[in-house]
Scaffold this active site. Structure first.
Site, PDB file in Angstrom:
ATOM      1  N   ASP A  35     -49.343  26.537  -0.524  1.00 51.69           N
ATOM      2  CA  ASP A  35     -48.764  25.383  -1.229  1.00 51.69           C
ATOM      3  C   ASP A  35     -49.865  24.338  -1.447  1.00 51.69           C
ATOM      4  O   ASP A  35     -50.670  24.061  -0.564  1.00 51.69           O
ATOM      5  CB  ASP A  35     -47.617  24.780  -0.410  1.00 51.69           C
ATOM      6  CG  ASP A  35     -46.773  23.830  -1.235  1.00 51.69           C
ATOM      7  OD1 ASP A  35     -45.608  24.159  -1.520  1.00 51.69           O
ATOM      8  OD2 ASP A  35     -47.280  22.734  -1.611  1.00 51.69           O
ATOM      9  N   ILE A  36     -49.876  23.745  -2.627  1.00 53.22           N
ATOM     10  CA  ILE A  36     -50.935  22.791  -2.967  1.00 53.22           C
ATOM     11  C   ILE A  36     -50.808  21.476  -2.182  1.00 53.22           C
ATOM     12  O   ILE A  36     -51.791  20.769  -1.995  1.00 53.22           O
ATOM     13  CB  ILE A  36     -50.946  22.544  -4.503  1.00 53.22           C
ATOM     14  CG1 ILE A  36     -52.295  22.043  -4.963  1.00 53.22           C
ATOM     15  CG2 ILE A  36     -49.823  21.622  -4.933  1.00 53.22           C
ATOM     16  CD1 ILE A  36     -52.495  22.119  -6.473  1.00 53.22           C
ATOM     17  N   ASN A  91     -35.269  26.001  -1.915  1.00 51.19           N
ATOM     18  CA  ASN A  91     -34.496  24.960  -2.573  1.00 51.19           C
ATOM     19  C   ASN A  91     -33.970  25.479  -3.902  1.00 51.19           C
ATOM     20  O   ASN A  91     -34.663  26.245  -4.580  1.00 51.19           O
ATOM     21  CB  ASN A  91     -35.387  23.733  -2.816  1.00 51.19           C
ATOM     22  CG  ASN A  91     -35.946  23.155  -1.530  1.00 51.19           C
ATOM     23  OD1 ASN A  91     -35.210  22.996  -0.561  1.00 51.19           O
ATOM     24  ND2 ASN A  91     -37.234  22.866  -1.511  1.00 51.19           N
ATOM     25  N   GLU A  99     -38.148  21.729  -7.337  1.00 48.55           N
ATOM     26  CA  GLU A  99     -39.086  21.187  -8.334  1.00 48.55           C
ATOM     27  C   GLU A  99     -39.530  22.247  -9.319  1.00 48.55           C
ATOM     28  O   GLU A  99     -39.671  21.976 -10.512  1.00 48.55           O
ATOM     29  CB  GLU A  99     -40.333  20.625  -7.635  1.00 48.55           C
ATOM     30  CG  GLU A  99     -40.107  19.320  -6.911  1.00 48.55           C
ATOM     31  CD  GLU A  99     -41.352  18.904  -6.144  1.00 48.55           C
ATOM     32  OE1 GLU A  99     -42.460  19.354  -6.499  1.00 48.55           O
ATOM     33  OE2 GLU A  99     -41.195  18.137  -5.182  1.00 48.55           O
ATOM     34  N   VAL A 100     -39.832  23.427  -8.811  1.00 51.69           N
ATOM     35  CA  VAL A 100     -40.374  24.487  -9.667  1.00 51.69           C
ATOM     36  C   VAL A 100     -39.285  25.550  -9.869  1.00 51.69           C
ATOM     37  O   VAL A 100     -38.837  26.168  -8.898  1.00 51.69           O
ATOM     38  CB  VAL A 100     -41.637  25.121  -9.046  1.00 51.69           C
ATOM     39  CG1 VAL A 100     -42.177  26.217  -9.946  1.00 51.69           C
ATOM     40  CG2 VAL A 100     -42.695  24.059  -8.792  1.00 51.69           C
ATOM     41  N   HIS A 104     -38.879  30.685  -5.033  1.00 47.63           N
ATOM     42  CA  HIS A 104     -39.956  30.732  -4.040  1.00 47.63           C
ATOM     43  C   HIS A 104     -39.399  30.448  -2.667  1.00 47.63           C
ATOM     44  O   HIS A 104     -38.495  29.636  -2.499  1.00 47.63           O
ATOM     45  CB  HIS A 104     -41.082  29.750  -4.379  1.00 47.63           C
ATOM     46  CG  HIS A 104     -40.633  28.350  -4.654  1.00 47.63           C
ATOM     47  ND1 HIS A 104     -40.015  27.989  -5.833  1.00 47.63           N
ATOM     48  CD2 HIS A 104     -40.699  27.226  -3.914  1.00 47.63           C
ATOM     49  CE1 HIS A 104     -39.736  26.702  -5.803  1.00 47.63           C
ATOM     50  NE2 HIS A 104     -40.124  26.217  -4.636  1.00 47.63           N
ATOM     51  N   HIS A 106     -40.545  28.979   0.885  1.00 47.31           N
ATOM     52  CA  HIS A 106     -41.563  28.256   1.648  1.00 47.31           C
ATOM     53  C   HIS A 106     -41.578  28.855   3.059  1.00 47.31           C
ATOM     54  O   HIS A 106     -40.525  28.957   3.693  1.00 47.31           O
ATOM     55  CB  HIS A 106     -41.190  26.778   1.805  1.00 47.31           C
ATOM     56  CG  HIS A 106     -41.094  25.990   0.542  1.00 47.31           C
ATOM     57  ND1 HIS A 106     -42.067  25.092   0.147  1.00 47.31           N
ATOM     58  CD2 HIS A 106     -40.120  25.915  -0.406  1.00 47.31           C
ATOM     59  CE1 HIS A 106     -41.697  24.493  -0.977  1.00 47.31           C
ATOM     60  NE2 HIS A 106     -40.516  24.981  -1.338  1.00 47.31           N
TER      61      HIS A 106
HETATM   62  P1  AMP Z   1     -39.694  23.089  -4.484  1.00 48.58           P
HETATM   63  O1  AMP Z   1     -39.430  21.625  -4.334  1.00 48.58           O
HETATM   64  O2  AMP Z   1     -38.980  23.914  -3.450  1.00 48.58           O
HETATM   65  O3  AMP Z   1     -39.460  23.569  -5.898  1.00 48.58           O
HETATM   66  O4  AMP Z   1     -41.220  23.284  -4.125  1.00 48.58           O
HETATM   67  C1  AMP Z   1     -42.237  23.399  -5.068  1.00 48.58           C
HETATM   68  C2  AMP Z   1     -43.517  23.476  -4.293  1.00 48.58           C
HETATM   69  O5  AMP Z   1     -44.543  23.926  -5.153  1.00 48.58           O
HETATM   70  C3  AMP Z   1     -43.992  22.146  -3.685  1.00 48.58           C
HETATM   71  O6  AMP Z   1     -44.099  22.283  -2.269  1.00 48.58           O
HETATM   72  C4  AMP Z   1     -45.346  21.911  -4.357  1.00 48.58           C
HETATM   73  O7  AMP Z   1     -46.292  21.327  -3.498  1.00 48.58           O
HETATM   74  C5  AMP Z   1     -45.737  23.320  -4.758  1.00 48.58           C
HETATM   75  N1  AMP Z   1     -46.661  23.416  -5.875  1.00 48.58           N
HETATM   76  C6  AMP Z   1     -46.568  22.794  -7.087  1.00 48.58           C
HETATM   77  N2  AMP Z   1     -47.598  23.142  -7.874  1.00 48.58           N
HETATM   78  C7  AMP Z   1     -48.355  24.023  -7.168  1.00 48.58           C
HETATM   79  C8  AMP Z   1     -49.547  24.745  -7.421  1.00 48.58           C
HETATM   80  N3  AMP Z   1     -50.196  24.640  -8.610  1.00 48.58           N
HETATM   81  N4  AMP Z   1     -50.042  25.551  -6.462  1.00 48.58           N
HETATM   82  C9  AMP Z   1     -49.412  25.656  -5.272  1.00 48.58           C
HETATM   83  N5  AMP Z   1     -48.273  25.010  -4.961  1.00 48.58           N
HETATM   84  C10 AMP Z   1     -47.756  24.189  -5.887  1.00 48.58           C
END
Ligand code: AMP
Length: 120
Positions: A35-36, A91, A99-100, A104, A106
């Site tokens: 994770d970034i 999530n 967010e994404v 995924h 975690h």
């Molecule tokens: P979520 O809120 O569960 O959708 O988590 C999205 C996660 O993606 C967050 O923990 C971010 O830090 C992570 N994230 C976003 N962009 C990147 C990226 N380019 N590389 C790695 N992790 C990322």
């Protein structure tokens, strides 16, 4: 819930090689990378390569081969978290604060995680 997959999401772009990532493991159907913005000393995201939006979307539509591949890969990532254990979080949607919009998992470790859910 019903879902439509957005191929412009950041994890789809990572898989197309448009954005770099720190891969820890890759299999036929699964990619795991750091994770970034890590929330713990160990924080890795495990994603299916297929176009799935959330856990339930993946659980419902993925093939048996994808499901097994994903979970076996996730188990290998859990091993990397060390002997202290780990927490898996996924999530979904607005209430889950996703967010994404690409499924995924975690996997976090390396410290005591605290309570399961905090008050909003
Ligand atoms: P979520 O809120 O569960 O959708 O988590 C999205 C996660 O993606 C967050 O923990 C971010 O830090 C992570 N994230 C976003 N962009 C990147 C990226 N380019 N590389 C790695 N992790 C990322």
């Amino acid at each position: 819930m019903t879902y439509s997959y957005d191929p412009a999401n950041i994890f789809a772009r990572i898989m197309r090689g448009e954005i770099p990532n720190k891969t820890v493991l890759e299999t036929a159907h699964t990619l795991a990378f750091h994770d970034i913005h890590p929330q713990a000393p160990f924080h890795v995201l495990v994603i299916p390569k297929g176009a799935y939006v959330t856990f339930d979307d993946f659980a419902r539509r993925a093939s048996a081969e994808e499901l097994v591949d994903f979970h076996r890969a996730a188990a290998r990532v859990c091993d990397m978290a060390g002997e202290g254990g780990y927490r898996c979080i996924t999530n979904a949607g607005m209430h889950g604060m996703q967010e994404v919009p690409h499924y995924h998992l975690h996997i976090l470790g390396g410290r005591i995680m605290g309570r399961l859910v905090e008050q909003a």
